[in-house]
Design an enzyme around this catalytic site. Structure first.
Site, PDB file in Angstrom:
ATOM      1  N   GLN A 153      20.912 -48.295  71.826  1.00 15.26           N
ATOM      2  CA  GLN A 153      22.093 -48.093  71.399  1.00 15.26           C
ATOM      3  C   GLN A 153      22.437 -49.131  70.343  1.00 15.26           C
ATOM      4  OE1 GLN A 153      26.140 -47.690  73.841  1.00 15.26           O
ATOM      5  NE2 GLN A 153      25.523 -50.007  73.768  1.00 15.26           N
ATOM      6  N   LEU A 200      17.062 -57.728  69.955  1.00  9.25           N
ATOM      7  CA  LEU A 200      17.983 -56.823  70.907  1.00  9.25           C
ATOM      8  C   LEU A 200      16.950 -56.011  71.826  1.00  9.25           C
ATOM      9  CD1 LEU A 200      20.406 -54.903  68.303  1.00  9.25           C
ATOM     10  CD2 LEU A 200      20.500 -57.216  69.282  1.00  9.25           C
ATOM     11  N   ALA A 201      15.749 -56.370  71.868  1.00  9.99           N
ATOM     12  CA  ALA A 201      14.644 -55.276  72.642  1.00  9.99           C
ATOM     13  C   ALA A 201      14.781 -55.951  73.824  1.00  9.99           C
ATOM     14  CB  ALA A 201      13.482 -55.577  72.012  1.00  9.99           C
ATOM     15  N   TYR A 241       8.021 -57.375  85.140  1.00 16.68           N
ATOM     16  CA  TYR A 241       7.880 -56.881  83.594  1.00 16.68           C
ATOM     17  C   TYR A 241       9.340 -57.249  82.832  1.00 16.68           C
ATOM     18  CZ  TYR A 241       8.439 -53.544  79.764  1.00 16.68           C
ATOM     19  OH  TYR A 241       8.690 -52.984  78.656  1.00 16.68           O
ATOM     20  N   SER A 285      23.921 -61.808  77.669  1.00 16.83           N
ATOM     21  CA  SER A 285      24.766 -60.819  78.418  1.00 16.83           C
ATOM     22  C   SER A 285      25.608 -61.450  79.491  1.00 16.83           C
ATOM     23  CB  SER A 285      23.629 -59.738  79.248  1.00 16.83           C
ATOM     24  OG  SER A 285      24.323 -59.410  80.381  1.00 16.83           O
ATOM     25  N   GLU A 327      26.089 -60.475  82.230  1.00 14.92           N
ATOM     26  CA  GLU A 327      25.544 -60.409  83.871  1.00 14.92           C
ATOM     27  C   GLU A 327      25.085 -61.820  84.004  1.00 14.92           C
ATOM     28  OE1 GLU A 327      24.551 -57.840  86.150  1.00 14.92           O
ATOM     29  OE2 GLU A 327      26.390 -57.185  84.974  1.00 14.92           O
ATOM     30  N   TYR A 342      17.199 -59.275  85.806  1.00 12.46           N
ATOM     31  CA  TYR A 342      17.550 -59.080  84.495  1.00 12.46           C
ATOM     32  C   TYR A 342      18.301 -60.375  83.959  1.00 12.46           C
ATOM     33  CZ  TYR A 342      20.347 -57.416  80.559  1.00 12.46           C
ATOM     34  OH  TYR A 342      21.175 -57.337  79.376  1.00 12.46           O
ATOM     35  N   LYS A 394      17.704 -63.294  81.149  1.00 12.55           N
ATOM     36  CA  LYS A 394      18.637 -63.209  80.189  1.00 12.55           C
ATOM     37  C   LYS A 394      19.011 -64.806  79.980  1.00 12.55           C
ATOM     38  CE  LYS A 394      19.177 -59.588  77.874  1.00 12.55           C
ATOM     39  NZ  LYS A 394      18.609 -59.408  76.727  1.00 12.55           N
ATOM     40  N   HIS A 440      29.186 -52.840  76.625  1.00 13.84           N
ATOM     41  CA  HIS A 440      29.688 -52.045  75.546  1.00 13.84           C
ATOM     42  C   HIS A 440      28.886 -50.725  75.528  1.00 13.84           C
ATOM     43  CE1 HIS A 440      26.792 -55.190  74.052  1.00 13.84           C
ATOM     44  NE2 HIS A 440      26.329 -54.262  73.406  1.00 13.84           N
TER      45      HIS A 440
HETATM   46  P1  NDP Z   1      19.065 -50.060  75.102  1.00 14.88           P
HETATM   47  O1  NDP Z   1      18.452 -50.298  76.469  1.00 14.88           O
HETATM   48  O2  NDP Z   1      19.873 -49.103  74.497  1.00 14.88           O
HETATM   49  O3  NDP Z   1      17.802 -50.589  74.086  1.00 14.88           O
HETATM   50  C1  NDP Z   1      16.718 -51.473  74.308  1.00 14.88           C
HETATM   51  C2  NDP Z   1      16.061 -51.398  73.287  1.00 14.88           C
HETATM   52  O4  NDP Z   1      14.826 -52.356  73.420  1.00 14.88           O
HETATM   53  C3  NDP Z   1      15.271 -50.002  72.773  1.00 14.88           C
HETATM   54  O5  NDP Z   1      15.029 -49.843  71.445  1.00 14.88           O
HETATM   55  C4  NDP Z   1      13.775 -50.275  73.515  1.00 14.88           C
HETATM   56  O6  NDP Z   1      12.752 -49.364  72.938  1.00 14.88           O
HETATM   57  C5  NDP Z   1      13.463 -51.685  73.028  1.00 14.88           C
HETATM   58  N1  NDP Z   1      12.372 -52.275  74.056  1.00 14.88           N
HETATM   59  C6  NDP Z   1      12.329 -52.262  75.350  1.00 14.88           C
HETATM   60  N2  NDP Z   1      11.315 -52.794  75.519  1.00 14.88           N
HETATM   61  C7  NDP Z   1      10.598 -53.317  74.800  1.00 14.88           C
HETATM   62  C8  NDP Z   1       9.636 -54.044  74.557  1.00 14.88           C
HETATM   63  N3  NDP Z   1       8.829 -54.453  75.370  1.00 14.88           N
HETATM   64  N4  NDP Z   1       9.171 -54.391  73.145  1.00 14.88           N
HETATM   65  C9  NDP Z   1       9.989 -53.909  72.180  1.00 14.88           C
HETATM   66  N5  NDP Z   1      11.059 -53.315  72.218  1.00 14.88           N
HETATM   67  C10 NDP Z   1      11.331 -52.965  73.552  1.00 14.88           C
HETATM   68  O7  NDP Z   1      19.923 -51.685  75.136  1.00 14.88           O
HETATM   69  P2  NDP Z   1      21.190 -51.843  74.140  1.00 14.88           P
HETATM   70  O8  NDP Z   1      21.244 -51.421  73.063  1.00 14.88           O
HETATM   71  O9  NDP Z   1      22.435 -51.465  75.041  1.00 14.88           O
HETATM   72  O10 NDP Z   1      21.231 -53.389  74.356  1.00 14.88           O
HETATM   73  C11 NDP Z   1      20.773 -54.169  73.467  1.00 14.88           C
HETATM   74  C12 NDP Z   1      20.600 -55.622  73.975  1.00 14.88           C
HETATM   75  O11 NDP Z   1      21.764 -56.218  74.315  1.00 14.88           O
HETATM   76  C13 NDP Z   1      19.478 -55.711  75.094  1.00 14.88           C
HETATM   77  O12 NDP Z   1      18.841 -56.976  75.114  1.00 14.88           O
HETATM   78  C14 NDP Z   1      20.527 -55.801  76.316  1.00 14.88           C
HETATM   79  O13 NDP Z   1      19.687 -56.451  77.261  1.00 14.88           O
HETATM   80  C15 NDP Z   1      21.614 -56.454  75.508  1.00 14.88           C
HETATM   81  N6  NDP Z   1      22.856 -56.376  76.064  1.00 14.88           N
HETATM   82  C16 NDP Z   1      23.426 -55.051  76.220  1.00 14.88           C
HETATM   83  C17 NDP Z   1      24.877 -54.909  76.613  1.00 14.88           C
HETATM   84  C18 NDP Z   1      25.202 -53.581  76.671  1.00 14.88           C
HETATM   85  O14 NDP Z   1      26.497 -53.601  77.050  1.00 14.88           O
HETATM   86  N7  NDP Z   1      24.836 -52.644  75.955  1.00 14.88           N
HETATM   87  C19 NDP Z   1      25.462 -56.081  77.020  1.00 14.88           C
HETATM   88  C20 NDP Z   1      24.935 -57.391  76.788  1.00 14.88           C
HETATM   89  C21 NDP Z   1      23.642 -57.626  76.456  1.00 14.88           C
HETATM   90  P3  NDP Z   1      12.604 -47.839  73.613  1.00 14.88           P
HETATM   91  O15 NDP Z   1      13.634 -46.880  72.541  1.00 14.88           O
HETATM   92  O16 NDP Z   1      11.422 -47.535  72.941  1.00 14.88           O
HETATM   93  O17 NDP Z   1      12.885 -47.748  74.728  1.00 14.88           O
HETATM   94  P1  GDR Z   2      25.629 -53.063  83.970  1.00 10.48           P
HETATM   95  O1  GDR Z   2      25.661 -51.409  83.537  1.00 10.48           O
HETATM   96  O2  GDR Z   2      24.716 -53.400  85.172  1.00 10.48           O
HETATM   97  O3  GDR Z   2      26.912 -53.868  84.020  1.00 10.48           O
HETATM   98  O4  GDR Z   2      24.672 -53.518  82.717  1.00 10.48           O
HETATM   99  P2  GDR Z   2      25.817 -50.110  84.316  1.00 10.48           P
HETATM  100  O5  GDR Z   2      26.521 -49.259  83.565  1.00 10.48           O
HETATM  101  O6  GDR Z   2      24.341 -49.877  84.919  1.00 10.48           O
HETATM  102  O7  GDR Z   2      26.499 -50.636  85.999  1.00 10.48           O
HETATM  103  C1  GDR Z   2      27.646 -50.993  85.954  1.00 10.48           C
HETATM  104  C2  GDR Z   2      28.385 -50.998  87.147  1.00 10.48           C
HETATM  105  O8  GDR Z   2      28.663 -49.481  87.684  1.00 10.48           O
HETATM  106  C3  GDR Z   2      27.994 -49.623  88.903  1.00 10.48           C
HETATM  107  N1  GDR Z   2      27.272 -48.272  89.341  1.00 10.48           N
HETATM  108  C4  GDR Z   2      26.366 -47.467  88.705  1.00 10.48           C
HETATM  109  N2  GDR Z   2      25.862 -48.034  87.767  1.00 10.48           N
HETATM  110  C5  GDR Z   2      24.655 -47.025  87.431  1.00 10.48           C
HETATM  111  N3  GDR Z   2      24.012 -47.316  86.251  1.00 10.48           N
HETATM  112  N4  GDR Z   2      24.506 -45.943  87.923  1.00 10.48           N
HETATM  113  C6  GDR Z   2      25.333 -45.355  88.805  1.00 10.48           C
HETATM  114  O9  GDR Z   2      25.032 -44.191  89.086  1.00 10.48           O
HETATM  115  C7  GDR Z   2      26.450 -46.185  89.172  1.00 10.48           C
HETATM  116  N5  GDR Z   2      27.266 -46.197  90.217  1.00 10.48           N
HETATM  117  C8  GDR Z   2      28.110 -47.315  90.190  1.00 10.48           C
HETATM  118  C9  GDR Z   2      26.964 -50.745  88.972  1.00 10.48           C
HETATM  119  O10 GDR Z   2      26.616 -51.125  90.126  1.00 10.48           O
HETATM  120  C10 GDR Z   2      27.549 -51.814  88.192  1.00 10.48           C
HETATM  121  O11 GDR Z   2      28.394 -52.413  88.861  1.00 10.48           O
HETATM  122  C11 GDR Z   2      24.850 -53.036  81.448  1.00 10.48           C
HETATM  123  C12 GDR Z   2      23.572 -53.205  80.725  1.00 10.48           C
HETATM  124  O12 GDR Z   2      23.856 -52.820  79.307  1.00 10.48           O
HETATM  125  C13 GDR Z   2      23.018 -54.567  80.541  1.00 10.48           C
HETATM  126  O13 GDR Z   2      21.936 -54.546  79.794  1.00 10.48           O
HETATM  127  C14 GDR Z   2      24.038 -55.489  79.944  1.00 10.48           C
HETATM  128  O14 GDR Z   2      23.515 -56.762  80.023  1.00 10.48           O
HETATM  129  C15 GDR Z   2      25.387 -55.578  80.709  1.00 10.48           C
HETATM  130  O15 GDR Z   2      25.925 -54.217  80.974  1.00 10.48           O
HETATM  131  C16 GDR Z   2      26.468 -56.496  80.320  1.00 10.48           C
END
Ligand code: NDP
Ligand code: GDR
Length: 348
Positions: free
Chosen positions: A13, A86-87, A101, A135, A137, A158, A162, A188
């Site tokens: 994303q 960002l991975a 992992y 994050s 988290e 996780y 982080k 986000h």
């Molecule tokens: P996504 O899960 O959408 O994307 C993760 C990306 O990492 C994908 O491109 C995935 O590839 C790649 N990836 C996973 N494993 C590996 C690996 N072993 N080597 C190389 N690439 C890998 O995450 P977001 O875009 O939502 O988040 C981006 C970053 O920000 C992440 O680090 C996340 O933990 C962190 N974050 C996200 C938040 C959020 O609310 N979205 C909030 C705070 C932090 P593939 O497409 O092949 O799976």
């Molecule tokens: P989060 O996002 O754990 O905050 O991590 P997620 O959307 O998975 O969960 C948010 C809250 O919703 C509750 N929940 C559920 N969650 C999921 N996934 N599926 C369900 O069916 C469901 N029902 C209730 C969860 O328990 C939780 O409390 C995200 C990720 O993007 C992380 O990579 C990032 O670091 C943090 O946000 C900030």
């Protein structure tokens, strides 16, 4: 001089929004992608450019955060000015199922990459600025609102991974003078959010319910509170952090918090449906340890970066819902024409 950026996680994303943002700024953008048995480039197809054509500004390289050798090769080839790490295995619930992992990619992966950057910077005598995707988290159940001075109390593999990466960045900054920053981003979302995160799961399934394509939405804990912003706004903050004179860490959030139930209410209300008739709570979606209440304090980002979110909670919900209604509308047309429309049954 054209600046070069290297993004890991470009197919995710945030990677897709950041790539768009940097291309618009005139950067040459390089992304690391993983080999996958299915195409994993759906989020970046629209910005793909043919690398053989003159003037190409977008390049993809196969790599993985588990593989130091290839990371080194890519960094040496690209010679980036800025690296955005960002991975990640970014799903909190999955991290309980795959803790080792998750730690390998999230904690050690960041360390592998910053080690490569340290060497490359010395070999080439030029600075490489490094962004690490931290994050909210990491705060776990620390009392809200959480800011840069709130202690970390991670509640999942996780989050612990982080936090490890966060402290490595701080240490590389202090020990070697690297320009390494941690963005501490709160949740986000966007229409590009993975479908197994709660907001997208809700907008996607509710839209399908509206079109009669599904009859149940299975969820876990509805009481968790999250500070949800729009991913498109947050990638600008990542970039701003690397444009500062000094490296530092910043909380990026909206400052508003809502429960999962609030999100659910708003979505179903917009569809004129009563969610109670469709939602089933399944303990399978509960986490062994939950983060109850996240709400960011963005005073530092606002004053030092001049950043603030542009999209409100309601606008975010509208944007996601509009997108998923359109997908459901298409699914419905296919279904009515006799084609089977499948939705993933494997959710987290
Ligand atoms: P996504 O899960 O959408 O994307 C993760 C990306 O990492 C994908 O491109 C995935 O590839 C790649 N990836 C996973 N494993 C590996 C690996 N072993 N080597 C190389 N690439 C890998 O995450 P977001 O875009 O939502 O988040 C981006 C970053 O920000 C992440 O680090 C996340 O933990 C962190 N974050 C996200 C938040 C959020 O609310 N979205 C909030 C705070 C932090 P593939 O497409 O092949 O799976
Ligand atoms: P989060 O996002 O754990 O905050 O991590 P997620 O959307 O998975 O969960 C948010 C809250 O919703 C509750 N929940 C559920 N969650 C999921 N996934 N599926 C369900 O069916 C469901 N029902 C209730 C969860 O328990 C939780 O409390 C995200 C990720 O993007 C992380 O990579 C990032 O670091 C943090 O946000 C900030």
């Amino acid at each position: 001089m054209t600046k070069r950026a290297l993004i890991t996680g470009i197919t995710g994303q945030d990677g897709s929004y950041l790539a768009e943002f940097l291309i618009d700024k005139g950067y040459e953008v390089h992304g690391v992608i993983r080999r996958s048995s299915n195409f994993n480039t759906g989020r970046i197809e629209h910005i793909y450019q043919n690398p053989d054509e003159a003037g190409c500004k977008f390049f993809l390289h196969y790599g993985d955060l588990s593989d130091s050798t290839v990371l080194r090769r890519i960094v040496n080839l690209v010679k980036p000015d800025e690296v955005y790490n960002l991975a990640a295995q970014s799903h909190v619930k999955v991290s309980f199922q795959k803790p080792i992992y998750t730690a390998d990619i999230v904690a050690l992966g960041a360390l592998r990459l910053i080690e490569v950057i340290r060497d490359c910077q010395i070999e080439n005598s030029r600075q490489i600025k490094f962004y690490q995707a931290g994050s909210s988290e990491m705060f776990g159940n620390a009392k809200p609102p959480q800011s840069e001075t709130t202690p970390f109390l991670p509640r999942s593999p996780y989050a612990a991974a982080k936090a490890h990466a966060f402290w490595q960045m701080v240490n590389y900054r202090e020990a070697y003078g690297l320009f390494a920053v941690n963005g501490i981003l709160f949740n986000h979302e966007s229409p590009r959010r993975g479908e197994n995160f709660v907001t997208r799961k809700i907008t996607r399934t509710a839209s399908r319910i509206k079109f009669g394509l599904q009859d149940k939405l299975i969820l876990g804990n509805l009481d968790a509170r999250r500070d949800w912003g729009f991913a498109g706004d947050y990638v600008e903050a990542m970039w701003l952090m690397l444009q500062q004179d000094q490296p530092d860490d910043y909380v990026i959030a909206t400052g508003e918090s809502h429960t999962v139930r609030d999100f659910l209410n708003l979505v179903f209300e917009k569809l004129s449906l009563d969610w109670r008739k469709y939602v089933v709570i399944d303990p399978r979606y509960f986490r062994p340890t939950e983060v109850d209440y996240l709400q960011g304090d963005i005073t530092k980002a606002r004053t030092k970066l001049g950043w603030q979110p542009k999209t409100s909670f309601k606008q975010l919900v509208d944007m996601m819902l509009e997108h998923d209604l359109e997908l459901a509308r298409k699914d419905k047309v296919l279904m009515d024409a006799g084609y089977k429309v499948k939705c993933s049954q494997f959710e987290q």
